[in-house]
Structure formats: structure tokens, C-alpha cells
Design a protein around this motif. Structure first.
Motif, PDB file in Angstrom:
ATOM      1  N   ILE A 112     -43.710 -18.647  -5.305  1.00 45.17           N
ATOM      2  CA  ILE A 112     -44.871 -19.047  -6.107  1.00 45.17           C
ATOM      3  C   ILE A 112     -45.987 -19.473  -5.156  1.00 45.17           C
ATOM      4  CG2 ILE A 112     -45.759 -20.669  -7.837  1.00 45.17           C
ATOM      5  CD1 ILE A 112     -42.840 -20.864  -8.900  1.00 45.17           C
ATOM      6  N   GLY A 113     -47.170 -18.906  -5.387  1.00 45.92           N
ATOM      7  CA  GLY A 113     -48.344 -19.305  -4.604  1.00 45.92           C
ATOM      8  C   GLY A 113     -49.262 -20.146  -5.463  1.00 45.92           C
ATOM      9  N   ARG A 114     -49.960 -21.048  -4.822  1.00 49.90           N
ATOM     10  CA  ARG A 114     -50.898 -21.921  -5.547  1.00 49.90           C
ATOM     11  C   ARG A 114     -52.157 -22.055  -4.712  1.00 49.90           C
ATOM     12  NH1 ARG A 114     -49.101 -27.675  -5.427  1.00 49.90           N
ATOM     13  NH2 ARG A 114     -51.129 -28.265  -4.611  1.00 49.90           N
ATOM     14  N   SER A 163     -51.448 -12.798   7.346  1.00 48.71           N
ATOM     15  CA  SER A 163     -50.079 -12.257   7.292  1.00 48.71           C
ATOM     16  C   SER A 163     -49.222 -12.882   8.390  1.00 48.71           C
ATOM     17  CB  SER A 163     -50.100 -10.738   7.479  1.00 48.71           C
ATOM     18  OG  SER A 163     -50.760 -10.148   6.407  1.00 48.71           O
ATOM     19  N   ALA A 164     -49.821 -13.040   9.564  1.00 46.39           N
ATOM     20  CA  ALA A 164     -49.064 -13.610  10.689  1.00 46.39           C
ATOM     21  C   ALA A 164     -48.643 -15.047  10.380  1.00 46.39           C
ATOM     22  CB  ALA A 164     -49.915 -13.564  11.954  1.00 46.39           C
ATOM     23  N   GLU A 165     -49.522 -15.789   9.714  1.00 48.08           N
ATOM     24  CA  GLU A 165     -49.168 -17.178   9.373  1.00 48.08           C
ATOM     25  C   GLU A 165     -48.033 -17.226   8.343  1.00 48.08           C
ATOM     26  OE1 GLU A 165     -53.147 -19.865   9.973  1.00 48.08           O
ATOM     27  OE2 GLU A 165     -53.231 -18.308   8.429  1.00 48.08           O
ATOM     28  N   LEU A 166     -48.018 -16.236   7.447  1.00 45.29           N
ATOM     29  CA  LEU A 166     -46.913 -16.182   6.477  1.00 45.29           C
ATOM     30  C   LEU A 166     -45.584 -15.918   7.187  1.00 45.29           C
ATOM     31  CD1 LEU A 166     -48.110 -14.185   3.313  1.00 45.29           C
ATOM     32  CD2 LEU A 166     -47.775 -16.644   3.574  1.00 45.29           C
ATOM     33  N   VAL A 167     -45.610 -14.986   8.130  1.00 48.73           N
ATOM     34  CA  VAL A 167     -44.386 -14.677   8.892  1.00 48.73           C
ATOM     35  C   VAL A 167     -43.923 -15.929   9.645  1.00 48.73           C
ATOM     36  CG1 VAL A 167     -43.402 -13.310  10.774  1.00 48.73           C
ATOM     37  CG2 VAL A 167     -44.972 -12.235   9.145  1.00 48.73           C
ATOM     38  N   VAL A 194     -48.236 -12.440  -3.325  1.00 47.68           N
ATOM     39  CA  VAL A 194     -48.835 -13.669  -3.846  1.00 47.68           C
ATOM     40  C   VAL A 194     -50.145 -13.966  -3.107  1.00 47.68           C
ATOM     41  CG1 VAL A 194     -48.447 -16.163  -3.663  1.00 47.68           C
ATOM     42  CG2 VAL A 194     -46.751 -14.720  -4.778  1.00 47.68           C
ATOM     43  N   ARG A 195     -50.106 -13.777  -1.800  1.00 48.13           N
ATOM     44  CA  ARG A 195     -51.302 -14.002  -0.978  1.00 48.13           C
ATOM     45  C   ARG A 195     -52.436 -13.076  -1.427  1.00 48.13           C
ATOM     46  NH1 ARG A 195     -53.692 -12.482   4.050  1.00 48.13           N
ATOM     47  NH2 ARG A 195     -52.566 -10.510   3.965  1.00 48.13           N
ATOM     48  N   ALA A 196     -52.085 -11.790  -1.643  1.00 49.89           N
ATOM     49  CA  ALA A 196     -53.110 -10.821  -2.059  1.00 49.89           C
ATOM     50  C   ALA A 196     -53.675 -11.207  -3.428  1.00 49.89           C
ATOM     51  CB  ALA A 196     -52.495  -9.423  -2.103  1.00 49.89           C
TER      52      ALA A 196
END
Ligand code: FAD
Length: 277
Positions: free
Chosen positions: A201-203, A235-239, A272-274
Motif C-alpha cells: 500500500i502506498g500513501r 526506483s533505486a530508492e524503492l529497491v 504503487v509509485r507510478a
């Protein structure tokens, strides 16, 4: 199923009637799990649904959910809030998270928010909801005191939490700052009607609340992981965030292998990020 070792079911009407609660006793809420498996150690059930807690209390600052609020009541809250609180775009998340617990309407109308959180299963749909919305829990102690803590500190592992003998979960508090956020929900399971394998879940908080991006990972992991970013992450921060989850925290059971959950977590986090960009 019949719990044939249980000799008494008591229904307290006041707080001081809840105790004593010993090792042979269990708090009974909806009973959808308690009556689904043998409980040979139990002699007594203490039914907290007779305490008359209001299921849902909405104020300008927060939503308070009683532990005894049912999934049916919670799901309906999405529709109610969409009409009455247009300033709370997170409203659909209540129903979405209820759908992560795939069960018939009979289970939904009985299963409670508190029972789900206290079971502390990785696939605890109410753990997904409340960790994504900065939920805090109020727990009653047998000595008459209370304590309050974030749901992310409450669940400590698969079917493990901080409750001591005799503690009773009373309520969940969801702050308006989280409800003012836009949210994005993703769930994947190995089969269409299967138990959740990964819930992400993204917020994205409103500018007035600081504009943070918050990502919660549940079901994939044995306890909730919540990552906060000052704004929408790369994307890199998500990884990087995903890789901080320890190897032994990925859920390993019949509903999915750890490697699959790890990969799907990143895929769903990207979606979710997109959606929230
Ligand atoms: C078809 C089906 C599908 C299900 N799917 C899922 C799923 O996807 N994910 C999942 O997590 N679970 C699932 N469950 C398990 C369970 O039914 C749910 O977690 C449900 O929300 C439990 O709530 P309850 O009120 O029925 O709890 P109960 O069965 O009454 O209690 C569950 C446990 O929590 C304790 N407890 C309850 N309330 C409190 C309280 N206020 N304070 C302290 N302890 C308390 C009880 O003593 C007991 O140990 C499923 C069950 C069924 C039958």
C-alpha cells in the motif's frame, strides 16, 4: 467446530468484569478463528462483544475503530466516507483491505478488526490497513491501566505480538493526516481466491501534511514494514528500501516462497509509485 474443553462462556458488560484472564481463558470476539481449530488448552471464553463499544467513531482529527468492529461495518465505511468526507481520499482503502481477507459474507459480518490484529498472521488484512494509515492501538491491561503503541510495533512476527497475558486490545486510532492522503493498494495471491501473498500500500500525504510518500509491505513479511520518503521515491530508492528487509522476515509458507514475495513486493511497489506520482 465444537470446543469441547470449554466449560464457560462469560459476557462482561463492564471493563472491570473482563478479568481475571488466565492461561486457560481466551478473549472471544467474532470467533471465526477460535471456532475454526481445536483449542484443547482452553476452558473459558470471555466474549468482549457484550461491552457495547461503538464500532466506529469519526471525528475531525481521527477515526477510532473498536476492536469489535466487524469487517462488514468497516467495508461500509468506505462508501460512507466517500460521501461525507470528500477531504479524506484514503476512504476506499477500508473496503480494499477487507477484500484482502477472502471470506464469505457470514465471516465478514462476524470477524473483527481486533481479532484479525491479535492473531497477527502475516496475511492479517487489518494489519495491512492500519500500518498503511499510521494506526495506533490502545490496549487494556489487567491492572486497569492502558498502553498505546503503533501497530507496526505491536506485531513482532508470524502469529506473534506484544500482548501479555490478560491484555485486551480495545481500539485502533487512525489520524486524519493519513486519511487526507491519496492511497494505492495492490494485493497478489497464488490463486484468485487465495490468501494474500503480498500486500503493498502506498500513501502520498497532502501538501499540508508534509507531502510524504509512505509505503507499507505486509503479508510478504512476517511483520509489517513501513518505509517513509520525503517525496515520491525513485526506483533505486524503492529497491534500497526493499533490500533492508532481513532475509528471515520474508514469509515462508504454503501461500508463497520468500523469493517470489521479495520480487512481487518490488513489482507492486513500482506500480504503487507510478499510480501516486
Ligand atoms: C474463510 C476464512 C478466511 C480467513 N482469511 C484470513 C486472512 O486472509 N487473513 C487473516 O489474517 N485471517 C484470516 N482468517 C482468520 C480469522 O477469521 C480472521 O483473522 C478474523 O478477522 C479474526 O477475527 P475474530 O473476531 O473472528 O477473532 P476470534 O476468532 O474471536 O479471535 C482470534 C484471536 O484473537 C484473540 N482476540 C480477539 N479479540 C481480541 C481482543 N480485543 N484483545 C485481545 N485478544 C483478542 C482471541 O483470543 C483469539 O486468540 C480467515 C478465516 C476464515 C474462516
Amino acid at each position: 467446530m465444537d470446543l469441547n474443553t470449554v466449560e464457560a462462556v462469560v459476557t462482561p458488560r463492564r471493563r472491570d468484569e473482563v478479568w481475571p484472564l488466565g492461561p486457560d481463558d481466551a478473549v472471544l470476539a467474532g470467533g471465526t478463528w477460535l471456532f475454526s481449530a481445536p483449542q484443547p488448552h482452553l476452558r473459558r471464553l470471555v466474549d468482549v462483544t457484550g461491552l457495547g463499544w461503538p464500532s466506529i467513531t469519526v471525528s475531525n482529527n481521527e477515526i477510532e475503530l473498536s476492536a469489535t468492529c466487524t469487517l462488514t461495518e468497516l467495508s461500509a465505511l468506505s462508501t460512507q466516507l466517500t460521501r461525507s468526507r470528500t477531504d479524506w481520499p484514503a476512504a476506499p482503502l477500508f473496503h480494499q483491505c477487507c477484500t484482502a481477507l477472502l471470506a464469505s459474507y457470514k465471516i465478514w459480518s462476524t470477524a473483527t478488526v481486533g481479532g484479525n490484529i491479535c492473531l497477527s498472521f502475516p496475511a492479517g488484512a487489518m494489519i495491512s490497513l492500519t500500518s498503511a494509515l499510521d494506526g495506533e492501538l490502545v490496549v487494556w491491561r489487567p491492572d486497569g491501566g492502558d498502553y498505546r503503541l503503533p501497530v507496526t510495533d505491536f506485531v513482532t512476527g508470524s502469529s506473534a505480538n506484544v500482548l501479555d497475558l490478560g491484555d485486551v486490545l480495545r481500539s485502533v486510532h487512525l489520524p486524519a493526516s493519513a486519511l487526507r492522503a491519496r492511497t494505492a493498494y495492490r494485493k497478489i495471491a497464488p490463486s484468485p481466491l487465495g490468501r494474500s501473498g503480498v500486500v503493498v500500500i502506498g500513501r502520498r500525504d497532502a501538501a499540508e501534511d508534509g507531502g510524504r510518500f509512505v509505503l507499507s509491505v505486509t503479508a510478504a513479511t512476517v511483520r509489517p514494514f513501513v518505509f517513509e520518503f520525503a517525496s515520491v521515491p525513485s526506483s533505486a530508492e524503492l529497491v534500497e528500501a526493499r533490500d533492508t528487509i532481513p532475509d528471515d522476515a520474508w514469509t515462508d509458507d504454503a501461500h508463497g516462497d520468500p523469493d517470489w514475495r521479495r520480487a512481487m513486493t518490488l513489482l507492486l511497489a513500482e506500480q504503487v509509485r507510478a499510480e501516486l506520482s
